[in-house]
Design a protein around this motif. Structure first.
Motif, PDB file in Angstrom:
ATOM      1  N   ALA A 118      20.312 -14.748 -18.857  1.00 14.92           N
ATOM      2  CA  ALA A 118      21.489 -15.073 -19.661  1.00 14.92           C
ATOM      3  C   ALA A 118      22.243 -13.816 -20.074  1.00 14.92           C
ATOM      4  O   ALA A 118      23.483 -13.764 -20.011  1.00 14.92           O
ATOM      5  N   GLY A 119      21.512 -12.793 -20.496  1.00 14.38           N
ATOM      6  CA  GLY A 119      22.163 -11.558 -20.923  1.00 14.38           C
ATOM      7  C   GLY A 119      22.903 -10.871 -19.797  1.00 14.38           C
ATOM      8  O   GLY A 119      24.034 -10.396 -19.967  1.00 14.38           O
ATOM      9  N   MET A 120      22.297 -10.819 -18.625  1.00 14.18           N
ATOM     10  CA  MET A 120      22.955 -10.175 -17.486  1.00 14.18           C
ATOM     11  C   MET A 120      24.142 -10.996 -16.995  1.00 14.18           C
ATOM     12  O   MET A 120      25.137 -10.444 -16.524  1.00 14.18           O
ATOM     13  N   CYS A 172      24.431  -4.371 -32.040  1.00 14.93           N
ATOM     14  CA  CYS A 172      24.209  -4.981 -30.724  1.00 14.93           C
ATOM     15  C   CYS A 172      25.173  -4.419 -29.694  1.00 14.93           C
ATOM     16  O   CYS A 172      26.276  -3.984 -30.022  1.00 14.93           O
ATOM     17  N   MET A 173      24.735  -4.457 -28.442  1.00 18.37           N
ATOM     18  CA  MET A 173      25.592  -4.010 -27.344  1.00 18.37           C
ATOM     19  C   MET A 173      25.311  -4.831 -26.102  1.00 18.37           C
ATOM     20  O   MET A 173      24.160  -5.197 -25.821  1.00 18.37           O
ATOM     21  N   ILE A 174      26.385  -5.144 -25.373  1.00 15.87           N
ATOM     22  CA  ILE A 174      26.269  -5.703 -24.032  1.00 15.87           C
ATOM     23  C   ILE A 174      26.579  -4.585 -23.045  1.00 15.87           C
ATOM     24  O   ILE A 174      27.663  -3.990 -23.096  1.00 15.87           O
ATOM     25  N   LEU A 175      25.604  -4.272 -22.213  1.00 14.93           N
ATOM     26  CA  LEU A 175      25.778  -3.251 -21.178  1.00 14.93           C
ATOM     27  C   LEU A 175      26.296  -3.958 -19.931  1.00 14.93           C
ATOM     28  O   LEU A 175      25.578  -4.760 -19.328  1.00 14.93           O
ATOM     29  N   ALA A 200      22.660 -16.737 -28.058  1.00 11.97           N
ATOM     30  CA  ALA A 200      24.115 -16.861 -27.945  1.00 11.97           C
ATOM     31  C   ALA A 200      24.563 -16.802 -26.490  1.00 11.97           C
ATOM     32  O   ALA A 200      25.460 -17.545 -26.070  1.00 11.97           O
ATOM     33  N   CYS A 201      23.922 -15.937 -25.713  1.00 15.40           N
ATOM     34  CA  CYS A 201      24.260 -15.853 -24.282  1.00 15.40           C
ATOM     35  C   CYS A 201      23.868 -17.141 -23.560  1.00 15.40           C
ATOM     36  O   CYS A 201      24.615 -17.650 -22.709  1.00 15.40           O
ATOM     37  N   ARG A 202      22.707 -17.687 -23.893  1.00 11.85           N
ATOM     38  CA  ARG A 202      22.274 -18.938 -23.252  1.00 11.85           C
ATOM     39  C   ARG A 202      23.208 -20.082 -23.616  1.00 11.85           C
ATOM     40  O   ARG A 202      23.549 -20.921 -22.763  1.00 11.85           O
ATOM     41  N   ILE A 203      23.618 -20.148 -24.868  1.00 11.34           N
ATOM     42  CA  ILE A 203      24.557 -21.183 -25.304  1.00 11.34           C
ATOM     43  C   ILE A 203      25.870 -21.070 -24.525  1.00 11.34           C
ATOM     44  O   ILE A 203      26.430 -22.079 -24.070  1.00 11.34           O
ATOM     45  N   GLN A 204      26.356 -19.856 -24.381  1.00 14.01           N
ATOM     46  CA  GLN A 204      27.626 -19.648 -23.677  1.00 14.01           C
ATOM     47  C   GLN A 204      27.541 -20.124 -22.233  1.00 14.01           C
ATOM     48  O   GLN A 204      28.441 -20.828 -21.749  1.00 14.01           O
ATOM     49  N   LEU A 205      26.486 -19.751 -21.541  1.00 17.25           N
ATOM     50  CA  LEU A 205      26.344 -20.166 -20.147  1.00 17.25           C
ATOM     51  C   LEU A 205      26.223 -21.683 -20.030  1.00 17.25           C
ATOM     52  O   LEU A 205      26.791 -22.296 -19.118  1.00 17.25           O
ATOM     53  N   ALA A 206      25.490 -22.310 -20.956  1.00 17.96           N
ATOM     54  CA  ALA A 206      25.343 -23.763 -20.929  1.00 17.96           C
ATOM     55  C   ALA A 206      26.682 -24.443 -21.163  1.00 17.96           C
ATOM     56  O   ALA A 206      27.030 -25.423 -20.483  1.00 17.96           O
TER      57      ALA A 206
END
Length: 256
Positions: A118-120, A172-175, A200-206
């Motif tokens: 999810a993060g990537m 926090c940081m998104i690389l 939050a990343c998993r929610i966004q992708l869903a």
């Protein structure tokens, strides 16, 4: 099962002992594995040790996160070189990102970095993190972005400065094209940010996968929700104590 004693809020002015830091960091490794946020033996969680000079704890390179114990964590210097005898290798190149933030920020007692699906995936999106849910709204204005420059290693040490500049004082940081990163005054705080940033990343992708247009709340509503969560040096302490109790029951060897 009898209830445990009520949790006691920690004193942020109290300096943890090395043993306490070791146990917290070992717990974090086990929990990152438990919640499916690992990348085999790659990525790192690091913590600054109390006392003078730059001394940090990292994982022995080659162990799965589920194998980490408090005593096996290796002390390294600011360059990621072992500062204690060890039979296991460490990965100085993998410590480049961590050392940049540990050196530059007094509040970066703990640094966590993950390569989750999810993060990537969100790190590959142009819009980065969207305030699509109450969980996501806590990150409004608190997530930095750092553009990809290749694999972080000692051949590109100037990236350290750019990474610090991009993150400023955010937790926090998104690389981009890489993964997620969080910092905290404590292991508990850094883990709190990482766990919920991942959610939050998993929610966004869903939400995006539904194909339905996304409903983004007005900015004032997002800011109000963010501020309601609050911040501070004891951020994440309550769930952290619950998670430590879970490990005490299910994986008590983490403190070995």
């Amino acid at each position: 099962m009898p209830l445990p004693p009520p949790p006691v809020k920690p004193d942020p002015s109290r300096v943890q002992t090395e043993r306490e830091v070791r146990e917290d960091l070992a717990a974090a490794y086990r929990l990152v594995a438990h919640f499916g946020m690992t990348d085999l033996v790659f990525t790192h969680l690091s913590a600054r040790l109390p006392g003078e000079g730059h001394r940090f704890l990292v994982n022995p390179y080659g162990l799965l996160f589920e194998e980490i114990t408090a005593s096996c964590l290796v002390v390294v210097d600011a360059d990621g070189e072992p500062a204690q005898p060890t039979d296991w290798p460490v990965n100085p190149a993998g410590f480049v990102i961590h050392s940049a933030l540990h050196r530059a920020r007094g509040d970066a007692m703990c640094v966590m970095h993950t390569h989750t699906l999810a993060g990537m995936a969100v790190a590959a999106q142009t819009g980065a993190l969207l305030p699509l849910n109450q969980i996501s709204m806590e990150f409004d204005g608190r997530v930095a972005l750092h553009d990809y420059e290749g694999i972080a290693d000692d051949d590109n040490l100037s990236e350290r400065d750019r990474l610090v500049q991009d993150m400023v004082n955010r937790p926090c940081m998104i690389l981009r094209h890489h993964g997620l990163l969080t910092v905290g005054n404590t292991v508990a705080e850094a883990f709190y940010w990482m766990y919920y940033l991942e959610q939050a990343c998993r929610i966004q992708l869903a939400a995006q996968s539904s194909g339905v247009p996304l409903a983004v709340p007005p900015a004032p509503v997002v800011r109000r929700a963010r501020d309601q969560f609050g911040t501070g040096p004891t951020k994440g302490w309550l769930p952290w104590q619950a998670l430590r109790r879970k490990l005490d029951r299910e994986q008590p060897d983490y403190v070995a």
